[in-house]
Design a protein around this motif. Structure first.
Motif, PDB file in Angstrom:
ATOM      1  N   ARG A  80       0.573  -1.279  -0.126  1.00 32.37           N
ATOM      2  CA  ARG A  80       0.746  -0.442  -0.219  1.00 32.37           C
ATOM      3  C   ARG A  80       0.979   1.369   0.217  1.00 32.37           C
ATOM      4  O   ARG A  80       0.549   2.566  -0.934  1.00 32.37           O
ATOM      5  CB  ARG A  80      -0.682  -0.075   0.767  1.00 32.37           C
ATOM      6  CG  ARG A  80      -1.878  -0.830   1.113  1.00 32.37           C
ATOM      7  CD  ARG A  80      -3.231  -0.921   2.056  1.00 32.37           C
ATOM      8  NE  ARG A  80      -2.839  -0.852   3.380  1.00 32.37           N
ATOM      9  CZ  ARG A  80      -2.739  -1.690   4.024  1.00 32.37           C
ATOM     10  NH1 ARG A  80      -3.546  -3.161   2.888  1.00 32.37           N
ATOM     11  NH2 ARG A  80      -2.377  -2.594   5.087  1.00 32.37           N
ATOM     12  N   LYS A  81       1.937   1.773   1.095  1.00 30.02           N
ATOM     13  CA  LYS A  81       2.810   2.406   0.825  1.00 30.02           C
ATOM     14  C   LYS A  81       3.825   2.531  -0.222  1.00 30.02           C
ATOM     15  O   LYS A  81       3.659   4.124  -0.468  1.00 30.02           O
ATOM     16  CB  LYS A  81       4.007   2.035   1.624  1.00 30.02           C
ATOM     17  CG  LYS A  81       3.562   2.514   3.756  1.00 30.02           C
ATOM     18  CD  LYS A  81       4.512   1.949   4.411  1.00 30.02           C
ATOM     19  CE  LYS A  81       4.146   2.437   5.913  1.00 30.02           C
ATOM     20  NZ  LYS A  81       5.104   1.972   6.954  1.00 30.02           N
ATOM     21  N   LEU A  82       3.788   1.409  -1.557  1.00 30.23           N
ATOM     22  CA  LEU A  82       4.490   1.495  -2.031  1.00 30.23           C
ATOM     23  C   LEU A  82       3.782   2.112  -3.320  1.00 30.23           C
ATOM     24  O   LEU A  82       4.344   3.251  -4.359  1.00 30.23           O
ATOM     25  CB  LEU A  82       5.183   0.375  -2.782  1.00 30.23           C
ATOM     26  CG  LEU A  82       6.305   0.168  -1.947  1.00 30.23           C
ATOM     27  CD1 LEU A  82       7.473  -1.318  -1.960  1.00 30.23           C
ATOM     28  CD2 LEU A  82       7.986   1.225  -2.364  1.00 30.23           C
ATOM     29  N   ARG A  83       2.648   1.756  -3.436  1.00 29.29           N
ATOM     30  CA  ARG A  83       1.313   2.281  -4.620  1.00 29.29           C
ATOM     31  C   ARG A  83       1.071   3.495  -4.340  1.00 29.29           C
ATOM     32  O   ARG A  83       1.058   4.076  -5.743  1.00 29.29           O
ATOM     33  CB  ARG A  83       0.515   1.383  -4.388  1.00 29.29           C
ATOM     34  CG  ARG A  83      -0.945   1.031  -5.394  1.00 29.29           C
ATOM     35  CD  ARG A  83      -1.759   0.705  -5.119  1.00 29.29           C
ATOM     36  NE  ARG A  83      -2.863   0.650  -3.513  1.00 29.29           N
ATOM     37  CZ  ARG A  83      -3.022   0.849  -3.068  1.00 29.29           C
ATOM     38  NH1 ARG A  83      -3.425   1.707  -2.989  1.00 29.29           N
ATOM     39  NH2 ARG A  83      -3.812   0.774  -1.737  1.00 29.29           N
ATOM     40  N   SER A  90       3.199   9.799  -9.997  1.00 29.99           N
ATOM     41  CA  SER A  90       2.203   9.188 -11.453  1.00 29.99           C
ATOM     42  C   SER A  90       1.944  10.927 -11.444  1.00 29.99           C
ATOM     43  O   SER A  90       0.710  10.996 -12.708  1.00 29.99           O
ATOM     44  CB  SER A  90       1.516   8.119 -11.124  1.00 29.99           C
ATOM     45  OG  SER A  90       2.287   7.183 -11.474  1.00 29.99           O
ATOM     46  N   PHE A  91       0.761  11.108 -10.424  1.00 26.45           N
ATOM     47  CA  PHE A  91      -0.179  12.301 -10.814  1.00 26.45           C
ATOM     48  C   PHE A  91       0.560  13.275 -11.132  1.00 26.45           C
ATOM     49  O   PHE A  91       0.577  14.137 -11.730  1.00 26.45           O
ATOM     50  CB  PHE A  91      -0.467  12.873  -9.206  1.00 26.45           C
ATOM     51  CG  PHE A  91      -1.104  14.096  -9.283  1.00 26.45           C
ATOM     52  CD1 PHE A  91      -2.819  13.423  -9.676  1.00 26.45           C
ATOM     53  CD2 PHE A  91      -1.473  15.187  -7.900  1.00 26.45           C
ATOM     54  CE1 PHE A  91      -3.725  14.787  -9.257  1.00 26.45           C
ATOM     55  CE2 PHE A  91      -1.590  15.896  -8.039  1.00 26.45           C
ATOM     56  CZ  PHE A  91      -3.262  16.194  -8.524  1.00 26.45           C
ATOM     57  N   PHE A  96       1.528  17.807 -13.242  1.00 19.99           N
ATOM     58  CA  PHE A  96       2.359  19.163 -13.196  1.00 19.99           C
ATOM     59  C   PHE A  96       3.491  18.756 -15.169  1.00 19.99           C
ATOM     60  O   PHE A  96       4.559  19.680 -15.036  1.00 19.99           O
ATOM     61  CB  PHE A  96       3.513  19.465 -12.615  1.00 19.99           C
ATOM     62  CG  PHE A  96       2.489  19.431 -10.840  1.00 19.99           C
ATOM     63  CD1 PHE A  96       1.524  21.141 -10.956  1.00 19.99           C
ATOM     64  CD2 PHE A  96       2.264  18.148  -9.872  1.00 19.99           C
ATOM     65  CE1 PHE A  96       1.311  20.452 -10.119  1.00 19.99           C
ATOM     66  CE2 PHE A  96       1.252  18.593  -9.296  1.00 19.99           C
ATOM     67  CZ  PHE A  96       0.543  19.987  -8.850  1.00 19.99           C
ATOM     68  N   ASP A  97       3.190  18.092 -15.614  1.00 14.89           N
ATOM     69  CA  ASP A  97       4.136  18.075 -17.053  1.00 14.89           C
ATOM     70  C   ASP A  97       5.868  17.724 -16.203  1.00 14.89           C
ATOM     71  O   ASP A  97       5.893  18.574 -16.790  1.00 14.89           O
ATOM     72  CB  ASP A  97       3.995  19.084 -17.376  1.00 14.89           C
ATOM     73  CG  ASP A  97       4.344  18.150 -18.955  1.00 14.89           C
ATOM     74  OD1 ASP A  97       4.802  17.533 -19.615  1.00 14.89           O
ATOM     75  OD2 ASP A  97       4.607  19.479 -19.878  1.00 14.89           O
ATOM     76  N   ARG A  98       6.255  17.017 -15.798  1.00 13.52           N
ATOM     77  CA  ARG A  98       7.642  16.662 -15.313  1.00 13.52           C
ATOM     78  C   ARG A  98       8.203  15.938 -16.038  1.00 13.52           C
ATOM     79  O   ARG A  98       9.411  15.724 -16.133  1.00 13.52           O
ATOM     80  CB  ARG A  98       7.030  15.891 -13.964  1.00 13.52           C
ATOM     81  CG  ARG A  98       6.504  16.803 -12.878  1.00 13.52           C
ATOM     82  CD  ARG A  98       7.492  17.791 -12.023  1.00 13.52           C
ATOM     83  NE  ARG A  98       6.813  18.202 -10.902  1.00 13.52           N
ATOM     84  CZ  ARG A  98       7.127  18.940  -9.771  1.00 13.52           C
ATOM     85  NH1 ARG A  98       7.668  17.646  -9.455  1.00 13.52           N
ATOM     86  NH2 ARG A  98       6.856  19.188  -8.979  1.00 13.52           N
ATOM     87  N   PHE A 108      10.496   8.413  -9.907  1.00 17.01           N
ATOM     88  CA  PHE A 108       9.229   8.066 -11.018  1.00 17.01           C
ATOM     89  C   PHE A 108       9.474   6.256 -10.680  1.00 17.01           C
ATOM     90  O   PHE A 108       8.790   5.618 -10.736  1.00 17.01           O
ATOM     91  CB  PHE A 108       8.434   8.485 -12.512  1.00 17.01           C
ATOM     92  CG  PHE A 108       7.195   8.471 -12.381  1.00 17.01           C
ATOM     93  CD1 PHE A 108       6.449   8.173 -12.213  1.00 17.01           C
ATOM     94  CD2 PHE A 108       7.303   7.862 -13.921  1.00 17.01           C
ATOM     95  CE1 PHE A 108       5.403   7.848 -12.415  1.00 17.01           C
ATOM     96  CE2 PHE A 108       6.400   7.073 -14.667  1.00 17.01           C
ATOM     97  CZ  PHE A 108       5.438   6.609 -13.840  1.00 17.01           C
ATOM     98  N   ASN A 109      10.731   6.187 -11.984  1.00 20.55           N
ATOM     99  CA  ASN A 109      11.106   5.121 -12.117  1.00 20.55           C
ATOM    100  C   ASN A 109      11.421   3.885 -11.720  1.00 20.55           C
ATOM    101  O   ASN A 109      10.840   2.764 -11.251  1.00 20.55           O
ATOM    102  CB  ASN A 109      11.879   4.617 -13.074  1.00 20.55           C
ATOM    103  CG  ASN A 109      11.789   5.613 -15.084  1.00 20.55           C
ATOM    104  OD1 ASN A 109       9.808   5.392 -15.378  1.00 20.55           O
ATOM    105  ND2 ASN A 109      12.724   6.031 -15.650  1.00 20.55           N
ATOM    106  N   VAL A 110      11.974   4.759 -10.096  1.00 21.16           N
ATOM    107  CA  VAL A 110      11.991   3.484  -9.192  1.00 21.16           C
ATOM    108  C   VAL A 110      11.121   3.457  -8.349  1.00 21.16           C
ATOM    109  O   VAL A 110      11.178   1.908  -7.787  1.00 21.16           O
ATOM    110  CB  VAL A 110      13.324   4.652  -8.029  1.00 21.16           C
ATOM    111  CG1 VAL A 110      13.696   4.025  -7.140  1.00 21.16           C
ATOM    112  CG2 VAL A 110      14.565   4.817  -9.645  1.00 21.16           C
TER     113      VAL A 110
END
Length: 179
Positions: A80-83, A90-91, A96-98, A108-110
């Motif tokens: 749950r924490k990782l999700r 993701s949000f 914010f177009d990052r 994000f990838n990690v």
């Protein structure tokens, strides 16, 4: 999704309660437990060793189930924490177009890789569903592999929590090695 998790958690708690109470309140060898919607499945302690006494056999089944459910609960909390962390990234990525920020994309990838790897391990852990009619024999192999050491701990009057911690460690080790 949240209601499904609550039902699963309640089912696991009910199963553990029924499993534990049957160990101490019944004289027969059938253990009653359920992890499915109000359907009671009989978990027969079909792993029986000729090396140990009947008292230890019941205790051993209880210790393995306790270790399994503790590990499962911890794995679900971590999942749950990782999700949540992955969903937050993701949000932020979308809102914010990052996409052009390499440091953010690396984080994000990690986060995604951690979440995906842990989800796969949790799926493997759940595949050993002790309370399913079509459960695999994996748990019985695990029990056979660790019985001698737990029996020595039992004979040495070590606390139950130490035996459970050892079994949790061995179960977790299996999942990390398989992944």
């Amino acid at each position: 999704m949240k209601n499904e998790l609550n039902l699963i958690q309640k089912g696991i708690l009910l199963a553990l309660f029924l499993f534990c109470s049957s160990l101490f309140s019944q004289e027969n060898d059938n253990l009653y437990a359920s992890a499915e919607n109000s359907k009671v499945v009989i978990l027969e302690p079909s792993y029986i060793s000729s090396k140990t006494n009947k008292s230890f056999e019941k205790k051993y089944h209880y210790l393995v189930a306790r270790a399994y459910f503790k590990l499962l609960a911890e794995a679900q909390k971590s999942e749950r924490k990782l999700r949540i962390e992955f969903e937050r990234y993701s949000f932020e990525n979308q809102e914010f177009d990052r996409g052009g920020n390499q440091a953010f994309q690396d984080k994000f990838n990690v986060a995604y890789k951690k979440y995906q790897a842990h989800s796969d391990m949790l799926s493997g852990l759940k595949s050993w569903n002790l309370f399913s009619e079509d459960r695999t024999g994996d748990m019985f192999y695990f029990m056979a592999e660790n019985e001698d050491f737990i029996f020595k701990m039992y004979k040495g009057n070590l606390p139950e929590d130490k035996m459970v911690k050892y079994l949790i460690y061995k179960l977790a080790d299996l999942y990390h090695l398989e992944g």
